[in-house]
Design an enzyme around this catalytic site. Sequence first.
Site, PDB file in Angstrom:
ATOM      1  N   ASP A 436       0.811  -1.233   0.048  1.00 55.92           N
ATOM      2  CA  ASP A 436       0.009  -0.154  -0.078  1.00 55.92           C
ATOM      3  C   ASP A 436       0.965   1.389  -0.013  1.00 55.92           C
ATOM      4  OD1 ASP A 436      -1.726   2.104   0.611  1.00 55.92           O
ATOM      5  OD2 ASP A 436      -2.674   1.135   2.217  1.00 55.92           O
ATOM      6  N   HIS A 437       0.821   1.859  -1.020  1.00 52.11           N
ATOM      7  CA  HIS A 437       1.931   3.108  -1.188  1.00 52.11           C
ATOM      8  C   HIS A 437       1.476   4.165  -0.303  1.00 52.11           C
ATOM      9  CE1 HIS A 437       5.043   5.524  -2.670  1.00 52.11           C
ATOM     10  NE2 HIS A 437       5.209   4.500  -3.632  1.00 52.11           N
ATOM     11  N   ARG A 438       0.324   4.254   0.160  1.00 48.22           N
ATOM     12  CA  ARG A 438       0.093   5.262   1.030  1.00 48.22           C
ATOM     13  C   ARG A 438       0.981   5.398   2.311  1.00 48.22           C
ATOM     14  NH1 ARG A 438      -6.389   4.113   1.991  1.00 48.22           N
ATOM     15  NH2 ARG A 438      -5.412   2.426   2.028  1.00 48.22           N
TER      16      ARG A 438
END
Lengths: 464, 566
Positions: A436-438
């Site tokens: 999850d690149h967040r």
Amino acid sequence: MAHLLQTPFISSSSSPALRRAPTLRRKATAPLVVRAKIREIFMPALSSTMTEGKIVSWTKSEGDKLSKGDSVVVVESDKADMDVETFYDGYLAAIVVEEGGVAAVGSPIAFLAESEDEIPQAKSKASSSSSASAPAPAPAPAPAPAPVESQPEKVAAPVSTAAAAAPVVASSHPASEGGKRIVASPYAKKLAKELKVELGRIVGTGPMGRIVAKDVEAFAAAGNVAAAAAPGKSAVPAGVDLGSVVPFTTMQNAVSRNMVESLAVPTFRVGYTITTDALDALYKKIKLKGVTMTALLAKATALALIRHPVMNSSCRDGNSFTYNSSINVAVAVATDGGLITPVLQDADKIDVYSLSRKWKELVDKARAKQLQPHEYSTGTFTLSNLGMFGVDRFDAILPPGTGAIMAVGASQPTVVATKDGRIGMKNQMQVNVTADHRVIYGADVASFLQTLSKIIEDPKDLTF
Amino acid sequence: MHSSLSLSFSATSSSAATVSRSRYSFHAPAAVPLNLRFCGLRREAFGSGLAASLNRNLPRRPHSAAVSAALSNNGSTPKSFDYDLLIIGAGVGGHGAALHAVEKGLKTAIVEGDVVGGTCVNRGCVPSKALLAVSGRMRELKSDHHLKSFGLQVSAAGYDRQGVADHANNLASKIRNNLTNSMKALGVDILTGFGTILGPQKVKVGSSNKIVTAKDIIIATGSVPFVPKGIEIDGKTVITSDHALKLESVPDWIAIVGSGYIGLEFSDVYTALGSEVTFIEALDQLMPGFDPEISKLAQRVLINPRNIDYHTGVFATKITPARDGKPVLIELIDAKTKEPKDTLEVDAALIATGRAPFTQGLGLENIDVVTQRGFVPVDERMRVIDANGKLVPHLYCIGDANGKMMLAHAASAQGISVVEQVTGKDHVLNHLSIPAACFTHPEISMVGLTEPQAREKGEKEGFEVSVAKTSFKANTKALAENEGEGLAKLIYRPDNGEILGVHIFGLHAADLIHEASNAIALGTRIQDIKFAVHAHPTLSEVLDELFKSAKVKARASSPVSEPVAV
């Protein structure tokens, strides 16, 4: 009736429960050992044609003292509702089949303890009868949401064991008084009870941070969803009607929703090739002690996660994320008609031998469809291995509610050039992490994979 | 054959009407069925029997024109009237009365300050049935296992909210037009404006100071939703049934305050359309107005499996509409200890706590009538009683405004009863023969007493009470529809076969109840009705079986009929 009304809401009696209950519970009856002092209350045969009965209501609650002849439960047969009496004095220790549930004639629906002291014993019997397996030998904290949990959710909230991935309630509800009160919609409450999920551990995504049905489903299915549709065994089982339209099962519905939901998470992928010669050698050495490759991989992953806590975090609401306090490695297992992700809890703390035993037990349970929700829904990091099919690399979908998943390919002999200019043969496997690149950035994954490869290439730490 | 038989019956019954007034006739065991019917009607008119007997001792007010002429000697009343009958309020009650009045040859006018049709047509029964028709279909289409068992495959069912709302609105306007046209066609004058009573037989219509006189006046002003204090209605997030029927939104989570008919029906609509519902009930039990056994079963079918939870034994003391990004806040206190119990936050709240009479501004003070909690006091003949306990001549009140039985068809029946009286025929309506229905899926219907009421009455009056039950599970038609969930319950006297009450929960219960309500109205006993034939296979066999399963000691009273050639 009076009993019914005391609870803030009625226990699950919706159709999914109906469909679920019989399979779960009928199987549960087999390995039961009955000792004299703890008696079972069986589903009675109220008519000659009756094969199963539905529990309309429990007129007594757990812990109530019963005398012979007391009416304990109202059962609906194919004709009518009837009061069922107990034949013995004692205490209603544990209810196995909740109101609204269905049980086959002759299967136990509750346990009766002779004295108050034996209630806990009966309770454990009830829970083991529904999980049909010995308790884990590992010092796992086992939050054990007993199948007999009849407390209103609100009370049950703080019970969640610290070890379990108690997420920091980030999106606190305006009126939840700092997380003390849980705001959940009626269906979410019902579903949580049905799926035996503690509402307190779910972060709501509904309006004002309220817990809605899909949060509960996502939480319960979080484990189930690990990798996208595993092929393999699912290749056209016998008896499939070609050309037919098959409506989703409840599980498929949940998976489908989760898959669509996963599209809302901005993911990216990082691959790595790891040499496994040392690991293979270690595996050969300790295989006889019952250690499995899955356990070794889980252990290696857990050790790497200790050093990269961000890889073990999760972002649920898009505003904040949680550093999970325990490292629970979920491993995808293809089962008959689905996919489930049994969880090796605290994989970093448990030695690889215990982990292997635990794993075997979980797989057995999974095959028998007897996994408890906490055994498949508490993963913080997921492993999906298709190496056994000869798959050398693939790509996994990130289960909503977790930070990363690692797809593991087969370890294969590969011709490699080494730094000293030679060409040699090494066993190598490719891993591919979806994150999850967040919350997790490329460098995080890269350094995690580097750590992992170091651990795997020099696996002495795996066995302590 | 059927029609000829029933014709001959009705002919005799009208002639027998005047004869059978004796309230002793029911003691005669050999009485012919015709007599029995009427005594049934008389004797059961009131549960207590007290009011009825009191009024019987009053000098009966003659209904002939001669007497009203004598009355008109009173200076304040006009000598000749604009109308024979003036009805204030053009709801279902007023409409029923008007139609019957025209049939009886009265010159009739009806006063309406709002729209014709009243609550029922515009804000009640009618639009809600439109919504329930939609919700019933949605429910069927969404019920996978139900469809599967039929072998049907339907892909995901969905709905268009505005389309649903339009259906309800269109139905209301259609019925409203039908009602208006039917009255116009019969020559009923529709006077627009609020009616205010100025004095005996004198009504002012609207603000135009138009004064109309009539020989007899019927108040039929109906009711409005009752909103307890502390609850702030904004029409968007905190609403009454008036707003809810417009279906301007389908909230994700709606709290319904009150679990009576209105609340139940709306819970059916909302859950079918995808909302989740929280019931707030002040009493200890959901659906308090129903027979306990029926409400227990109904709860298992209508509440538990649906996305509904509930709080019982609590009052909503304060409800604040959603604003400034905050949800609707509901403060609950324990109904007994009055201690704060919980706070709920929901997307919307529907107040379904009952209805309050709409009698303000009616000018009741001009004729010295004091309302009781807003209701106009009346006797069992719907004659208005003034502050001194005396009857107000020529003034009647029917429907929700008198609070006897707040049902549209009860209002209409009361109106017809009044018209019967003013045209010279005494008539007392048996309220225990008026059926009621709740149009959930499946439906609930009832007539007469509940089991606890019947047992109490039996104890007081010294008769035995028995109960018979049949299940829809045993009915072929219900099973063909895959709707075997349901129960019919008969409460009766085993000694003489009198039907005290019938309660039905199941498919089309609202349509099935009339066999029982007619039997009660006509005084038909179980031992007679059990020989009536029902078409097979129909749902009506549920009642057939119900009557047959009753154990009555008395023998069938009807003599053997003459053979009829077929």
